[in-house]
Design a protein around this motif. Structure first.
Motif, short mmCIF file in Angstrom:
data_model
loop_
_atom_site.label_atom_id
_atom_site.label_comp_id
_atom_site.label_asym_id
_atom_site.label_seq_id
_atom_site.Cartn_x
_atom_site.Cartn_y
_atom_site.Cartn_z
N GLU A 87 0.82 -1.21 0.00
CA GLU A 87 0.00 0.00 0.00
C GLU A 87 0.86 1.26 0.00
OE1 GLU A 87 -3.43 2.03 -0.53
OE2 GLU A 87 -3.19 -0.14 -0.57
N VAL A 88 2.01 1.22 0.64
CA VAL A 88 2.94 2.36 0.60
C VAL A 88 3.27 2.69 -0.86
CG1 VAL A 88 5.33 3.07 1.06
CG2 VAL A 88 3.96 2.08 2.89
N GLY A 89 3.55 1.66 -1.65
CA GLY A 89 3.86 1.87 -3.06
C GLY A 89 2.72 2.50 -3.82
N TYR A 90 1.51 2.01 -3.60
CA TYR A 90 0.34 2.55 -4.29
C TYR A 90 0.05 3.99 -3.87
CZ TYR A 90 -0.60 -2.36 -5.41
OH TYR A 90 -0.51 -3.65 -5.84
N LYS A 91 0.00 4.19 -2.56
CA LYS A 91 -0.41 5.49 -2.03
C LYS A 91 0.59 6.59 -2.36
CE LYS A 91 -2.43 7.62 2.00
NZ LYS A 91 -3.74 7.75 1.41
N PHE A 92 1.88 6.27 -2.25
CA PHE A 92 2.91 7.29 -2.43
C PHE A 92 3.65 7.18 -3.77
CE2 PHE A 92 2.35 7.01 2.23
CZ PHE A 92 1.82 8.29 2.41
N GLN A 93 3.10 6.35 -4.68
CA GLN A 93 3.55 6.28 -6.07
C GLN A 93 5.04 5.98 -6.22
OE1 GLN A 93 1.23 6.62 -8.85
NE2 GLN A 93 0.09 6.04 -7.04
N VAL A 94 5.49 4.93 -5.54
CA VAL A 94 6.87 4.47 -5.70
C VAL A 94 6.88 2.97 -5.95
CG1 VAL A 94 7.95 6.28 -4.29
CG2 VAL A 94 7.18 4.17 -3.20
N MET A 95 7.79 2.55 -6.79
CA MET A 95 7.94 1.13 -7.06
C MET A 95 8.63 0.48 -5.85
SD MET A 95 9.94 -0.85 -10.14
CE MET A 95 9.16 0.20 -11.34
N HIS A 96 8.15 -0.67 -5.44
CA HIS A 96 8.71 -1.36 -4.28
C HIS A 96 10.17 -1.73 -4.50
CE1 HIS A 96 9.43 -4.21 -1.09
NE2 HIS A 96 9.81 -5.08 -2.02
N GLN A 97 10.97 -1.42 -3.50
CA GLN A 97 12.34 -1.90 -3.42
C GLN A 97 12.65 -2.12 -1.95
OE1 GLN A 97 15.36 -0.01 -5.75
NE2 GLN A 97 13.87 0.79 -7.20
N SER A 98 13.72 -2.84 -1.70
CA SER A 98 14.10 -3.11 -0.32
C SER A 98 15.61 -3.23 -0.22
CB SER A 98 13.44 -4.41 0.12
OG SER A 98 14.00 -4.86 1.32
N PRO A 99 16.18 -2.49 0.71
CA PRO A 99 15.58 -1.49 1.58
C PRO A 99 15.20 -0.25 0.77
CG PRO A 99 17.95 -1.39 1.79
CD PRO A 99 17.64 -2.55 0.89
N GLN A 100 14.34 0.55 1.36
CA GLN A 100 13.85 1.74 0.66
C GLN A 100 13.50 2.82 1.67
OE1 GLN A 100 10.12 1.24 -1.53
NE2 GLN A 100 11.03 2.38 -3.22
N LEU A 101 13.81 4.06 1.32
CA LEU A 101 13.50 5.21 2.15
C LEU A 101 12.62 6.16 1.36
CD1 LEU A 101 14.46 6.54 4.96
CD2 LEU A 101 15.80 8.03 3.48
N LEU A 102 11.51 6.58 1.95
CA LEU A 102 10.61 7.54 1.33
C LEU A 102 10.54 8.78 2.20
CD1 LEU A 102 9.42 4.56 0.64
CD2 LEU A 102 7.47 5.84 -0.12
N ILE A 103 10.58 9.94 1.57
CA ILE A 103 10.41 11.20 2.28
C ILE A 103 9.12 11.82 1.75
CG2 ILE A 103 11.38 13.48 2.75
CD1 ILE A 103 14.15 12.18 2.20
N ILE A 104 8.20 12.09 2.68
CA ILE A 104 6.86 12.53 2.30
C ILE A 104 6.59 13.91 2.90
CG2 ILE A 104 4.40 11.96 2.41
CD1 ILE A 104 5.60 8.97 2.87
N LYS A 105 6.21 14.84 2.01
CA LYS A 105 5.83 16.19 2.42
C LYS A 105 4.58 16.57 1.64
CE LYS A 105 8.67 19.40 3.41
NZ LYS A 105 9.67 20.44 3.56
N ASN A 106 3.69 17.25 2.31
CA ASN A 106 2.45 17.72 1.68
C ASN A 106 1.73 16.61 0.92
OD1 ASN A 106 2.75 20.39 2.65
ND2 ASN A 106 4.30 20.73 1.08
N GLY A 107 1.74 15.42 1.50
CA GLY A 107 0.97 14.31 0.94
C GLY A 107 1.62 13.56 -0.21
N THR A 108 2.81 13.99 -0.63
CA THR A 108 3.45 13.32 -1.75
C THR A 108 4.90 12.96 -1.42
OG1 THR A 108 4.18 15.39 -2.76
CG2 THR A 108 2.05 14.54 -3.45
N THR A 109 5.40 12.01 -2.17
CA THR A 109 6.79 11.60 -2.01
C THR A 109 7.67 12.62 -2.72
OG1 THR A 109 6.11 9.29 -2.01
CG2 THR A 109 8.44 9.73 -2.42
N VAL A 110 8.52 13.29 -1.95
CA VAL A 110 9.40 14.31 -2.53
C VAL A 110 10.78 13.73 -2.83
CG1 VAL A 110 8.17 16.28 -1.56
CG2 VAL A 110 10.03 15.21 -0.25
N ALA A 111 11.10 12.60 -2.23
CA ALA A 111 12.36 11.91 -2.52
C ALA A 111 12.23 10.47 -2.07
CB ALA A 111 13.53 12.58 -1.82
#
Length: 127
Positions: A87-111
């Motif tokens: 669901e992280v991948g769907y909601k924040f529009q990133v392809m799954h990888q592992s390990p993975q770091l997502l930075i979220i601001k204003n509802g979207t993945t900025v990095a």
């Protein structure tokens, strides 16, 4: 015995750096992360507990992390919570990888980054 201790390390407990991890264990938390990201940077670290590379990157991240960073830090054990990871991948529009770091601001993945590139991200740029 001293020789082996030098090679393999001591069994004495080390002073480990403890990060302010919040466990990410339920899909419903993703809506909270999205909402909170409008006022404070949210960071999700997706970790595979069975992967040596993931463990190495996690240790490097912990050692480099600035404890005083003004952000919320979430830890996702993706093997125990595969549904959340998907669901992280769907909601924040990133392809799954592992390990993975997502930075979220204003509802979207900025990095986002995976593997060794995780530790190249300068978190302070996103706070």
């Amino acid at each position: 015995m001293g020789f082996l201790k030098n090679i393999f390390g001591s069994s004495e407990p080390k002073d480990e750096k403890l990060l302010p991890w919040q466990p990410l264990i339920d899909v419903s938390q993703l809506d909270d992360i999205e909402k909170r990201s409008t006022s404070k940077t949210q960071v999700v670290f997706k970790h595979s507990t069975r992967c040596g590379i993931s463990s190495m990157v996690m240790n490097q991240f912990v050692n480099m992390y600035d404890i005083d960073a003004n952000l919320d830090l979430y830890y996702l054990d993706l093997l125990s919570h595969r549904d959340v990871s998907n669901e992280v991948g769907y909601k924040f529009q990133v392809m799954h990888q592992s390990p993975q770091l997502l930075i979220i601001k204003n509802g979207t993945t900025v990095a986002h980054a995976s593997h060794g590139a995780i530790n190249e991200i300068e978190l302070e740029r996103f706070v």
